[in-house]
Design a protein around this motif. Structure first.
Motif, short mmCIF file in Angstrom:
data_model
loop_
_atom_site.label_atom_id
_atom_site.label_comp_id
_atom_site.label_asym_id
_atom_site.label_seq_id
_atom_site.Cartn_x
_atom_site.Cartn_y
_atom_site.Cartn_z
N THR A 1 0.85 -1.18 0.00
CA THR A 1 0.00 0.00 0.00
C THR A 1 0.88 1.23 0.00
O THR A 1 2.03 1.19 0.49
CB THR A 1 -0.90 0.04 1.24
OG1 THR A 1 -0.04 -0.04 2.41
CG2 THR A 1 -1.88 -1.10 1.26
N GLU B 1 0.85 3.75 1.86
CA GLU B 1 1.24 4.10 3.23
C GLU B 1 2.47 3.30 3.66
O GLU B 1 3.41 3.84 4.23
CB GLU B 1 0.09 3.81 4.21
CG GLU B 1 -1.15 4.64 4.01
CD GLU B 1 -1.99 4.21 2.81
OE1 GLU B 1 -2.71 5.07 2.27
OE2 GLU B 1 -1.91 3.03 2.40
N SER C 1 6.39 4.86 4.37
CA SER C 1 6.64 5.05 5.80
C SER C 1 8.12 5.02 6.11
O SER C 1 8.90 4.47 5.33
CB SER C 1 5.93 3.98 6.60
OG SER C 1 6.44 2.73 6.23
#
Lengths: 347, 165
Positions: free
Chosen positions: A341, A343, A347
């Motif tokens: 994903t 995200e 990160s």
């Protein structure tokens, strides 16, 4: 939709001669998932639609070990995805198709249509008079370029080529056979989809399309050679949603390993440039080297020759580098975090 | 303006429509044939509410030309059942699981589910999710749809077993 006349030839010759007869006012139709969308939005208004779905001889899948895989241009994506030969010998293609749009789109779409689709940019689709719509301007640089525009440079149209399948085919060294009014020619994916490069001749066309097909040409088949022994190929895609969405980045990674070293590598990225983007610097770093996680880390930072983000899309640069790293780890047999994903990758 | 006779099988019966070139299947179903179970939300193949089956496969009827339906077999929700007293097992399951809220996406989801169950009598949760991945619901989190499809496939398997016994 603007009124049009629907023509339904039964042979390739008929289809091509209809296009010759009606010229620029005629467009070919296969699955329709791109063209009809644009026609409903009044962005494309052909006066004649030449339906290809009844043309004989364009929808077979043939394979043998020596010659490789031959896919007719009208082969439906769902059928191609689940074809036994493709699943066992070319799984990267099945993986790639499985991430295209939605089941209903894949049930209508064809491989020829996927390769000759237009860019998906919200300015174009809303009817802005851009390079792809009769104008001489791109609205992306000063507008909202988060999702649909290149981070690897562009010349006139800055929109990303949306195909997930084209990068995988490029990485597998596919050849595309194209039929014109009185000829046939075979070209590779980068010649079909050069993006903003080699634009000169095409500027004279009424619309500048992302592919080099002339209006009176038609993809008839795609050939994929048999991969050599010990080749591993994976397709990864990161998108905001797990279905429907175009890639924020995709990586088609084909590596040939022997012992612990990389004999050959072919890495093509989707979702980052105006064409399927070959990560040649990553490939060079890997070729001939012993593959370690450190090498992969180093190599995946080399994705771009020159990073050219627009005002709102720099996030894609880190995203694609991380995606390439995870793809290489997977392809080379290392353990990998499989969360792709945006995200997780950012990160 | 180009009109042509389009003949196709609709929910098992042969129909014939004099369609215009610019008409899509959802227009034919809703406007010409009065079958309004098939909904049109986005009208451009990005939401799934218009999903029907063509030769057993889910397609977006809003993005399929009427002329491309000649001699095909089309199934809509009305083909499962139009009688609230005798619902199809899939419809029963959706009622039991209280799946729908506004209901606009629901016919499309049911048709995608039917195609799945027709081809796979015992789908996993993941397979159900994949089958409905082309249908967007704005009201729910899809969990009740998934439960309904699993329940429906279970009921159909059990009905089949009891017929065989």
């Amino acid at each position: 939709m603007k009124d049009f006349t629907y023509l339904s030839p039964n042979t390739l010759e008929e289809a091509l001669s209809l296009r010759t007869k009606y010229g620029e006012e005629a467009t070919f139709l296969s699955g329709g998932t791109n063209l009809l969308y644009m026609m409903k939005r009044d962005v494309r208004r052909p006066k004649y639609l030449i339906n290809l779905k009844n043309v004989k001889g364009l929808d077979s899948i043939r394979w043998n070990k020596e010659e490789g895989l031959n896919i007719g241009a009208l082969v439906n994506l769902t059928k191609l995805q689940h074809n036994e030969t493709v699943v066992s010998h070319y799984p990267i293609l099945s993986q790639s198709i499985s991430r295209i749009a939605s089941p209903q789109v894949r049930n209508a779409a064809t491989i020829g249509g996927n390769l000759s689709q237009e860019v998906w940019c919200w300015y174009l689709m809303e009817g802005f008079p851009c390079w792809m719509n009769g104008g001489k301007h791109c609205f992306a640089p000063e507008g909202d370029n988060r999702y649909h525009h290149t981070v690897a440079g562009g010349f006139i149209c800055m929109a990303i080529h949306p195909s997930d399948l084209a990068p995988a085919l490029y990485a597998m060294n596919a050849t595309v056979t194209i039929a014109g009014p009185s000829y046939e020619k075979k070209i590779k994916i980068p010649e079909l989809l050069p993006g903003y490069t080699r634009i000169e001749g095409r500027l004279k066309q009424k619309y500048v399309f992302e592919n080099t097909l002339r209006g009176d040409e038609l993809i008839v088949s795609v050939h994929v050679p048999t991969p050599s022994e010990g080749t591993r190929a994976v397709f990864l895609k990161s998108a905001a949603r797990e279905s429907f969405d175009f890639a924020l980045a995709s990586a088609s990674i084909v590596v040939a390993l022997e012992g612990g070293s990389c004999k050959d590598a072919s890495i093509v990225l989707g979702g980052v440039a105006t064409m399927p983007y070959k990560a040649t610097r990553v490939e060079s770093k890997l070729k001939g080297a012993t593959v370690t996680t450190e090498l992969i880390e180093e190599a995946s930072s080399l994705v771009f020759e020159r990073e050219s983000p627009l005002s709102m899309n720099a996030y894609r640069i880190q995203l694609v580098k991380e995606l390439v790293k995870r793809g290489l780890l997977q392809a080379c047999g290392f353990e990998v975090e499989y969360d792709l994903t945006p995200e997780a990758l950012l990160s | 303006m180009q009109f042509e006779t389009v003949e196709f099988t609709l929910n098992g019966k042969r129909v014939s429509v004099n369609a215009k070139s610019t008409e899509v299947l959802s227009d034919v179903l809703r406007e010409r044939l009065g079958l309004i179970a098939t909904k049109v939300a986005c009208g451009e193949g990005t939401c799934g509410s218009c999903t029907v089956l063509m030769n057993g496969e889910p397609i977006y009827s809003c993005l399929t030309l009427a002329f491309d339906c000649k001699n095909k077999s089309i199934e809509t929700l009305e083909g499962l059942s139009n009688d609230p007293n005798h619902l199809h097992p899939i419809q029963e399951a959706f009622v039991k699981e209280n799946s729908a809220q506004c209901g606009f996406c629901t016919p499309g989801i049911i048709m995608s589910a039917k195609a799945l169950i027709d081809n796979n009598a015992n789908p996993t949760r993941e397979e159900v999710k994949l089958a409905i991945s082309g249908n967007i619901c704005r009201c729910t989190d899809y969990s009740r749809y998934i439960n309904a499809v699993l329940l429906a496939s279970k009921s159909l398997r059990e009905a089949k077993k009891s017929v065989q016994n």
